[in-house]
Design a protein around this motif. Structure first.
Motif, short mmCIF file in Angstrom:
data_model
loop_
_atom_site.label_atom_id
_atom_site.label_comp_id
_atom_site.label_asym_id
_atom_site.label_seq_id
_atom_site.Cartn_x
_atom_site.Cartn_y
_atom_site.Cartn_z
N ARG A 241 55.28 -53.71 -24.66
CA ARG A 241 55.31 -54.98 -23.95
C ARG A 241 53.91 -55.61 -23.98
NH1 ARG A 241 59.76 -54.17 -25.01
NH2 ARG A 241 61.56 -53.94 -23.63
N LEU A 242 53.87 -56.93 -23.91
CA LEU A 242 52.62 -57.65 -24.09
C LEU A 242 51.52 -57.22 -23.13
CD1 LEU A 242 54.49 -59.42 -25.83
CD2 LEU A 242 53.34 -61.43 -24.90
N ASP A 243 51.90 -56.84 -21.90
CA ASP A 243 50.91 -56.47 -20.88
C ASP A 243 50.51 -55.00 -20.95
OD1 ASP A 243 53.20 -55.27 -19.97
OD2 ASP A 243 53.27 -56.32 -18.04
N GLY A 244 51.01 -54.28 -21.95
CA GLY A 244 50.65 -52.87 -22.10
C GLY A 244 51.51 -51.91 -21.31
N SER A 245 52.57 -52.41 -20.67
CA SER A 245 53.41 -51.57 -19.81
C SER A 245 54.52 -50.85 -20.57
CB SER A 245 54.04 -52.42 -18.70
OG SER A 245 54.90 -53.41 -19.24
N GLY A 246 54.61 -51.07 -21.89
CA GLY A 246 55.69 -50.47 -22.66
C GLY A 246 55.36 -49.07 -23.16
N TYR A 247 56.19 -48.58 -24.08
CA TYR A 247 56.02 -47.25 -24.64
C TYR A 247 56.44 -47.27 -26.11
CZ TYR A 247 61.10 -46.95 -23.64
OH TYR A 247 62.46 -47.18 -23.58
N PRO A 248 56.05 -46.31 -26.93
CA PRO A 248 55.38 -45.04 -26.57
C PRO A 248 53.86 -45.11 -26.54
CG PRO A 248 55.98 -45.03 -28.89
CD PRO A 248 56.50 -46.32 -28.34
N LEU A 249 53.25 -46.21 -27.02
CA LEU A 249 51.79 -46.25 -27.16
C LEU A 249 51.08 -47.06 -26.08
CD1 LEU A 249 51.73 -46.86 -31.05
CD2 LEU A 249 51.47 -44.68 -29.83
N GLY A 250 51.81 -47.93 -25.38
CA GLY A 250 51.19 -48.74 -24.34
C GLY A 250 50.24 -49.79 -24.89
N ILE A 251 50.50 -50.27 -26.12
CA ILE A 251 49.63 -51.27 -26.73
C ILE A 251 49.95 -52.66 -26.19
CG2 ILE A 251 49.21 -49.95 -28.83
CD1 ILE A 251 51.40 -51.51 -30.21
N THR A 252 49.05 -53.61 -26.44
CA THR A 252 49.21 -54.96 -25.89
C THR A 252 49.47 -55.99 -26.99
OG1 THR A 252 46.79 -55.19 -25.94
CG2 THR A 252 47.79 -54.51 -23.86
N ASN A 253 49.63 -57.21 -26.57
CA ASN A 253 50.11 -58.34 -27.36
C ASN A 253 49.69 -58.36 -28.81
OD1 ASN A 253 51.02 -60.83 -28.23
ND2 ASN A 253 49.60 -62.02 -26.99
N GLU A 254 48.38 -58.48 -29.06
CA GLU A 254 47.92 -58.71 -30.42
C GLU A 254 48.18 -57.54 -31.37
OE1 GLU A 254 44.68 -56.87 -28.01
OE2 GLU A 254 46.01 -58.61 -27.75
N LYS A 255 48.45 -56.37 -30.82
CA LYS A 255 48.70 -55.18 -31.65
C LYS A 255 50.19 -54.96 -31.93
CE LYS A 255 44.56 -52.79 -29.97
NZ LYS A 255 44.04 -51.59 -29.28
N ILE A 256 51.05 -55.77 -31.31
CA ILE A 256 52.50 -55.61 -31.46
C ILE A 256 53.00 -56.52 -32.57
CG2 ILE A 256 54.73 -55.68 -30.31
CD1 ILE A 256 53.25 -55.42 -27.63
N HIS A 257 53.72 -55.96 -33.53
CA HIS A 257 54.24 -56.73 -34.65
C HIS A 257 55.33 -57.69 -34.18
CE1 HIS A 257 56.13 -57.66 -38.54
NE2 HIS A 257 54.99 -57.28 -39.09
N VAL A 258 55.44 -58.83 -34.86
CA VAL A 258 56.43 -59.84 -34.47
C VAL A 258 57.85 -59.29 -34.51
CG1 VAL A 258 56.65 -60.82 -36.81
CG2 VAL A 258 57.18 -62.24 -34.82
N PHE A 259 58.16 -58.40 -35.44
CA PHE A 259 59.50 -57.81 -35.48
C PHE A 259 59.79 -57.06 -34.19
CE2 PHE A 259 59.92 -57.36 -40.42
CZ PHE A 259 59.88 -58.73 -40.53
N ALA A 260 58.80 -56.33 -33.71
CA ALA A 260 58.97 -55.57 -32.46
C ALA A 260 59.17 -56.52 -31.28
CB ALA A 260 57.77 -54.67 -32.21
N LYS A 261 58.47 -57.64 -31.28
CA LYS A 261 58.61 -58.62 -30.20
C LYS A 261 60.01 -59.23 -30.20
CE LYS A 261 53.69 -59.86 -30.16
NZ LYS A 261 52.66 -60.90 -30.48
N ILE A 262 60.54 -59.46 -31.39
CA ILE A 262 61.90 -60.00 -31.52
C ILE A 262 62.93 -58.97 -31.05
CG2 ILE A 262 63.66 -60.68 -33.20
CD1 ILE A 262 61.39 -61.98 -34.85
N ILE A 263 62.78 -57.73 -31.52
CA ILE A 263 63.74 -56.68 -31.14
C ILE A 263 63.70 -56.43 -29.64
CG2 ILE A 263 64.38 -54.25 -31.45
CD1 ILE A 263 63.10 -54.45 -34.27
N ALA A 264 62.52 -56.54 -29.03
CA ALA A 264 62.39 -56.31 -27.59
C ALA A 264 63.31 -57.23 -26.80
CB ALA A 264 60.94 -56.51 -27.15
#
Length: 368
Positions: A241-264
């Motif tokens: 998730r953009l704010d780092g609250s997701g899993y498994p890595l807890g990464i934030t917005n700029e590190k998340i691929h657009v495909f992952a953002k769409i699937i989310a």
């Protein structure tokens, strides 16, 4: 009378609920069967069902005439030869059934054959170029609780491809986003069935096992040929998730691929509107409200905006039921308030704005 699914016709009335292998309801008692119900019964190998001898319109039901074996064979062959010309609903159910078979093979230790996966899903994803948006947003109407996991994967694939295309991604890219959506939950084969099918609250250890599934999914496809790095990241990161609250890595917005953002967004939407073992389905509007609330903080704003804009597009003119039981028709929706449209109430034709009546909400959309 008890008949095989192949003998059913639309309008048959189910006298007893149909249960699956794990004894959970697939179709409820007193359901008036439609083509999609009959297809579900056939695709998921239900041997026979109890139906009334009278159809919903009052006509007698004598069963569908049995075709000679030669005609049955010809029909089957023609169906195989014309798979691409099948109605969308039937194609969707075919792919769900085929995906279920693949998933069960993976559970038994067989590796993913990406050529089979691509052949399975790409023709269905290409349907999103021509079918109306409503069919994409209402895929849950075909889903069963018994086989929710398989319906979920295929629906998330379709939703992800649809959003990607509407965002302006190239065809190659939005097809890849759909493939990533399909494979995002393949790692659930590594999670014990007792956890996947548990009705109650998960323990800390059980929840940890569930949260590991994106990593499991990634490991299953990490070294497969043809699959791009973008697809692999979409699979690995779809619960970030953009704010780092997701899993498994807890990464934030700029590190998340657009495909992952769409699937989310796709994954969240379909889960909310579907009947699951541990949660009842909620309305499309509740799902949109949930996603809208987390725009900017958890979900990517561009993805959410595209998703909501296309949701609004098919709703104008739809008949609905409000939480107070009254019926009406959606006449106008503000883009900034997608869950609070203006409604023409039946039968007095009065127009109300749900934005001015916070106690009211849309319970259900009527019809197809």
């Amino acid at each position: 009378m008890r008949v095989k699914p192949s003998s059913l016709i639309p309008g048959c009335v189910l006298l007893k609920e149909v249960r699956g292998k794990t004894n959970r309801p697939i179709i409820l008692k007193n359901t008036i069967l439609k083509e999609e119900h009959i297809t579900i019964l056939e695709k998921f190998l239900v041997e026979s069902v109890d139906v009334s001898s009278t159809l919903s319109n009052g006509d007698s039901f004598l069963g569908k005439p049995v075709q000679p074996k030669e005609k049955q064979h010809m029909k089957k062959q023609n169906s195989m030869d014309n798979e691409k010309s099948l109605p969308f609903a039937e194609s969707y159910l075919n792919v769900v059934a085929a995906y279920k078979q693949q998933f069960q093979k993976w559970q038994n230790g067989m590796p993913i054959d990406i050529s089979v996966v691509r052949k399975l899903i790409i023709p269905l994803l290409e349907c999103t170029e021509t079918i109306e948006a409503e069919k994409i947003y209402r895929l849950h109407t075909y889903s069963t609780q018994e086989d929710y996991m398989y319906f979920h994967s295929v629906a998330v694939s379709l939703l992800s491809a649809f959003i990607g295309r509407k965002m302006g991604l190239s065809k190659g890219e939005w097809l890849q986003s759909g493939i990533a959506g399909l494979l995002s939950n393949c790692g659930l084969v590594k999670v014990d069935d007792s956890i996947l099918n548990k009705k109650g609250t998960l323990t800390e250890d059980e929840w940890k096992a569930i949260k590991n599934h994106p990593t499991y999914s990634y490991r299953m496809i990490e070294h497969l040929p043809i699959i791009t790095a973008a697809v692999k990241l979409g699979v690995l990161q779809h619960h970030e998730r953009l704010d780092g609250s997701g899993y498994p890595l807890g990464i934030t917005n700029e590190k998340i691929h657009v495909f992952a953002k769409i699937i989310a967004v796709s994954d969240t939407y379909f889960a909310i509107i579907s009947n699951r073992i541990y949660a009842k389905a909620q309305s499309l509007f509740h799902a949109i409200k949930t996603i809208e609330k987390d725009r900017y903080m958890k979900f990517d704003a561009q993805v959410v905006n595209v998703f909501i804009d296309n949701f609004i597009h098919f709703l104008i003119g739809k008949k609905i039921i409000l939480s107070n039981g009254k019926h009406g028709e959606i006449v106008f929706i503000e883009t900034t308030k997608p869950t609070k449209p203006m409604i023409r109430i039946e039968p007095d034709e009065a127009i109300i704005s749900l934005d001015q009546m916070p106690e009211l909400y849309i319970e259900e959309i009527i019809g197809s």
